[in-house]
Design a protein around this motif. Structure first.
Motif, mmCIF file in Angstrom:
data_model
loop_
_atom_site.group_PDB
_atom_site.id
_atom_site.type_symbol
_atom_site.label_atom_id
_atom_site.label_comp_id
_atom_site.label_asym_id
_atom_site.label_seq_id
_atom_site.Cartn_x
_atom_site.Cartn_y
_atom_site.Cartn_z
ATOM 1 N N THR A 120 0.819 -1.213 0.000
ATOM 2 C CA THR A 120 0.000 0.000 0.000
ATOM 3 C C THR A 120 0.850 1.260 0.000
ATOM 4 O O THR A 120 0.478 2.262 -0.616
ATOM 5 N N GLU A 121 1.994 1.228 0.672
ATOM 6 C CA GLU A 121 2.852 2.425 0.692
ATOM 7 C C GLU A 121 3.312 2.798 -0.713
ATOM 8 O O GLU A 121 3.387 3.981 -1.050
ATOM 9 N N GLN A 122 3.631 1.789 -1.536
ATOM 10 C CA GLN A 122 4.049 2.067 -2.911
ATOM 11 C C GLN A 122 2.895 2.647 -3.717
ATOM 12 O O GLN A 122 3.080 3.557 -4.536
ATOM 13 N N VAL A 123 1.687 2.148 -3.480
ATOM 14 C CA VAL A 123 0.513 2.689 -4.175
ATOM 15 C C VAL A 123 0.325 4.151 -3.791
ATOM 16 O O VAL A 123 0.108 5.004 -4.656
ATOM 17 N N THR B 240 2.803 6.279 -5.582
ATOM 18 C CA THR B 240 2.400 6.492 -6.982
ATOM 19 C C THR B 240 1.324 7.561 -7.071
ATOM 20 O O THR B 240 1.390 8.451 -7.918
ATOM 21 N N VAL B 241 0.337 7.471 -6.180
ATOM 22 C CA VAL B 241 -0.747 8.456 -6.154
ATOM 23 C C VAL B 241 -0.169 9.850 -5.914
ATOM 24 O O VAL B 241 -0.491 10.811 -6.612
ATOM 25 N N TYR C 251 2.009 11.164 -9.076
ATOM 26 C CA TYR C 251 1.404 11.403 -10.388
ATOM 27 C C TYR C 251 0.032 12.074 -10.348
ATOM 28 O O TYR C 251 -0.591 12.255 -11.386
ATOM 29 N N SER C 252 -0.445 12.462 -9.180
ATOM 30 C CA SER C 252 -1.756 13.122 -9.125
ATOM 31 C C SER C 252 -1.635 14.565 -9.611
ATOM 32 O O SER C 252 -0.577 15.171 -9.532
ATOM 33 N N GLY C 253 -2.735 15.091 -10.116
ATOM 34 C CA GLY C 253 -2.739 16.474 -10.569
ATOM 35 C C GLY C 253 -3.988 16.792 -11.362
ATOM 36 O O GLY C 253 -4.882 15.955 -11.502
ATOM 37 N N THR C 254 -4.028 18.001 -11.882
ATOM 38 C CA THR C 254 -5.170 18.419 -12.711
ATOM 39 C C THR C 254 -4.739 18.750 -14.136
ATOM 40 O O THR C 254 -5.551 19.150 -14.951
ATOM 41 N N LEU D 43 -6.034 10.060 -9.763
ATOM 42 C CA LEU D 43 -5.065 9.971 -8.669
ATOM 43 C C LEU D 43 -5.204 11.154 -7.707
ATOM 44 O O LEU D 43 -5.059 10.987 -6.488
ATOM 45 N N ASN D 44 -5.506 12.328 -8.232
ATOM 46 C CA ASN D 44 -5.715 13.510 -7.392
ATOM 47 C C ASN D 44 -6.910 13.282 -6.467
ATOM 48 O O ASN D 44 -6.879 13.631 -5.286
ATOM 49 N N PHE D 45 -7.956 12.698 -7.010
ATOM 50 C CA PHE D 45 -9.139 12.374 -6.219
ATOM 51 C C PHE D 45 -8.753 11.429 -5.075
ATOM 52 O O PHE D 45 -9.176 11.608 -3.933
ATOM 53 N N LEU D 46 -7.919 10.438 -5.377
ATOM 54 C CA LEU D 46 -7.499 9.467 -4.362
ATOM 55 C C LEU D 46 -6.582 10.082 -3.323
ATOM 56 O O LEU D 46 -6.561 9.660 -2.168
#
Length: 173
Positions: free
Chosen positions: A68-71, A74-75, A78-81, A127-130
């Motif tokens: 989960t830490e790796q997930v 990643t989130v 790479y998250s953004g708008t 990813l931003n949502f997460l």
């Protein structure tokens, strides 16, 4: 707890990143994508739902392989708008990316170029949502939004498109 409930809880918790502004930026970007490409709301929801399903599958695979830490890493990375082709590569990889494109073409009737141009924005938005559930002071505390998205109880009740639609209604967008 469902995905939308986890997001609402994160918005009301000052110790988590979620805010009406963050969700508003995500919703505005989705609306802008729709407007720029002449896509109706139903098609947009299909796009978000399908991409969300593939992102969920990819992150679940990553969670099984690396934890989960790796997930969460990643989130966060790479998250953004904005458009980020590296996010598509990092999360989906080339094989799954082709599956997503073909699935979206079949489900929406959009042309391949349009679908391919949307992915570099839709994946970082998901990813931003997460990321909204990430704790601000203690990153090791876990992310209930990400946990709900990965469907920790495996009940299968998840749809990112529906969650964004509910958020839009909740925030009057």
């Amino acid at each position: 707890m469902g995905l939308f409930d986890a997001v609402l809880s994160a918005v009301s918790n000052p110790g988590q990143q979620a805010s009406p502004g963050q969700l508003g930026a995500i919703l505005s970007t989705v609306q802008q994508l729709s407007s720029n490409h002449g896509i109706d709301a139903g098609t947009t929801q299909t796009l978000v739902s399908v991409v969300g399903g593939y992102v969920q599958s990819a992150l679940q695979q990553q969670q099984s392989a690396a934890g989960t830490e790796q997930v969460q890493s990643t989130v966060n990375q790479y998250s953004g708008t904005g458009a980020n082709p590296q996010a598509v590569e990092a999360v989906l990889g080339p094989a799954m990316q082709q599956q997503v494109v073909q699935d979206l073409i079949q489900r929406t009737g959009l042309d391949p170029q349009t679908v391919e141009s949307l992915l570099p924005t839709l994946v970082p938005l998901a990813l931003n949502f997460l990321q909204s559930g990430q704790h601000t002071g203690n990153p090791q505390a876990g992310n209930p939004v990400l946990t709900a998205f990965l469907d920790g109880n495996h009940d299968g009740s998840l749809d990112l498109g529906d969650a964004l639609n509910m958020a839009g209604q909740f925030f009057g967008r």
